[in-house]
Design an enzyme around this catalytic site. Sequence first.
Site, short mmCIF file in Angstrom:
data_model
loop_
_atom_site.label_atom_id
_atom_site.label_comp_id
_atom_site.label_asym_id
_atom_site.label_seq_id
_atom_site.Cartn_x
_atom_site.Cartn_y
_atom_site.Cartn_z
N GLU A 31 13.40 -19.46 17.05
CA GLU A 31 13.90 -18.48 18.02
C GLU A 31 15.22 -18.97 18.61
O GLU A 31 15.35 -20.14 18.99
CB GLU A 31 12.86 -18.30 19.13
CG GLU A 31 12.75 -16.90 19.65
CD GLU A 31 12.20 -15.92 18.62
OE1 GLU A 31 13.02 -15.21 17.99
OE2 GLU A 31 10.97 -15.86 18.45
N THR A 33 17.88 -19.43 17.08
CA THR A 33 18.55 -20.34 16.16
C THR A 33 19.53 -19.59 15.25
O THR A 33 20.44 -20.19 14.71
CB THR A 33 17.53 -21.06 15.25
OG1 THR A 33 16.60 -20.08 14.79
CG2 THR A 33 16.79 -22.16 15.98
N GLY A 120 11.77 -1.95 23.59
CA GLY A 120 12.02 -3.06 24.52
C GLY A 120 10.93 -4.11 24.52
O GLY A 120 10.72 -4.81 25.50
N GLY A 122 10.59 -6.48 22.03
CA GLY A 122 10.96 -7.65 21.22
C GLY A 122 10.48 -7.56 19.79
O GLY A 122 10.39 -8.58 19.10
N ASP A 170 16.98 -10.02 12.88
CA ASP A 170 16.17 -8.80 12.98
C ASP A 170 16.50 -7.81 11.87
O ASP A 170 15.61 -7.26 11.22
CB ASP A 170 16.38 -8.13 14.35
CG ASP A 170 16.12 -9.09 15.49
OD1 ASP A 170 15.58 -10.17 15.24
OD2 ASP A 170 16.46 -8.74 16.63
C1 GLA Z 1 17.07 -11.13 19.27
C2 GLA Z 1 18.28 -11.11 18.35
C3 GLA Z 1 18.09 -12.04 17.14
C4 GLA Z 1 17.66 -13.43 17.58
C5 GLA Z 1 16.49 -13.34 18.58
C6 GLA Z 1 16.14 -14.68 19.17
O1 GLA Z 1 15.95 -10.57 18.61
O2 GLA Z 1 18.53 -9.80 17.89
O3 GLA Z 1 19.29 -12.09 16.37
O4 GLA Z 1 18.73 -14.16 18.12
O5 GLA Z 1 16.77 -12.47 19.65
O6 GLA Z 1 15.66 -15.52 18.18
#
Ligand code: GLA
Length: 380
Positions: A31, A33, A120, A122, A170
């Site tokens: 995370e 990274t 929202g 995650g 993502d």
């Molecule tokens: C969000 C961002 C990703 C990543 C995560 C944290 O989801 O869109 O690119 O940086 O946070 O790991």
Amino acid sequence: MNAIAVSFENVFEKQPSVVGFAPGRVNLIGEHTDYNGGHVFPCAIQMGIACAAARRADGKLRFVSENFCSTGVVEYSLADLSLQDVWADYPASVIRAFAACGHPLECGADFYFSGDLPDGAGLSSSAALEVVTGTVLKELFSIPVMKQEIAMIGQLAENRFIGVNCGIMDQFASAMGKQGSAILLNAGTLAYAYAPLGDSALVIVNSMVKHSLAASAYNDRRRECEAACSNLGVSALCALTVDEFERRKHLISDPVCRKRAKHAVYENQRTLDGAAALQRGDLTAFGALMNASHASLRDDYEVSCAELDFLAETAQRIEGVYGSRMTGGGFGGCTVSLMERAAVEGFVSAIQTAYCERFGVTPEVYPITAADGAKGERVL
Ligand code: GLA
């Protein structure tokens, strides 16, 4: 795919010529990274966003979403795709990003979206929206782009036009997911490998806290990492091994930036160790790394919150659970827990009861399996 075609027809009074679907994602470890040039380990999930679309004869772009009914039809033109402060800014920005990458649309189009990803939370509803738009555009206008490029165009849309400096994780997971596998992605080079998840269960628990302040805090974290990089004289934090970091960390003048950098470097190593543990079938070791990742996100990267801490710590104590951590950008959203299949039922009732007693809210729970990435097809 049929339901989305019917909904499109009801609204636009014509048949769509293309339908598509892009999944959300859950990140198992790695995370914060990706924008530090490190590794991530996400998988696509079954929940996602479907889209149906058809070309128009004029230059208008019209967007409707079942998830934002009250907004109605949002309209842009090819000549002006600037932000209107609504959900449709995401697909509109993807169209701008296609143009910026040498693929301007030759005419307008109508789009209908429908999704089952909580907003929202995650689980990358924004990336799924970007990737499904790109997937549908590719088919609708016969644009010669690969799935990986669709992911990069989605990220460009978000970075340049929406104004969130997200990494590639993502969009990559949404575009490139594979059923039954997580993806070990080197976000610096985009080299990747699929990693079968084997005989275990993944359960997502939604804290029901929306990460509304996340965009500005996210950009703050990026700035802190950049400051640490410039003190260390490296272009990306994850270029450093843990040993190199320990020898040079005194060069980072600000203690907060030092903590952020520590998280990135150690989390990158945990991700590599996690993928290796999974490959040798050592789920106990993988789970311990997930727990360590959560602690680092809570203490050093400071992107957790009381609700996520409670969910992760409660899960970690439940029988049959290998590991549990917050997933995604943080400041709310979800945890992901890896457990024995036989433990799922007991886990769901234990975590819901405990969370409800503590916070007075029943968390939504989604048992998931790793799913395939985005798909699009012509239907007319
Ligand atoms: C969000 C961002 C990703 C990543 C995560 C944290 O989801 O869109 O690119 O940086 O946070 O790991």
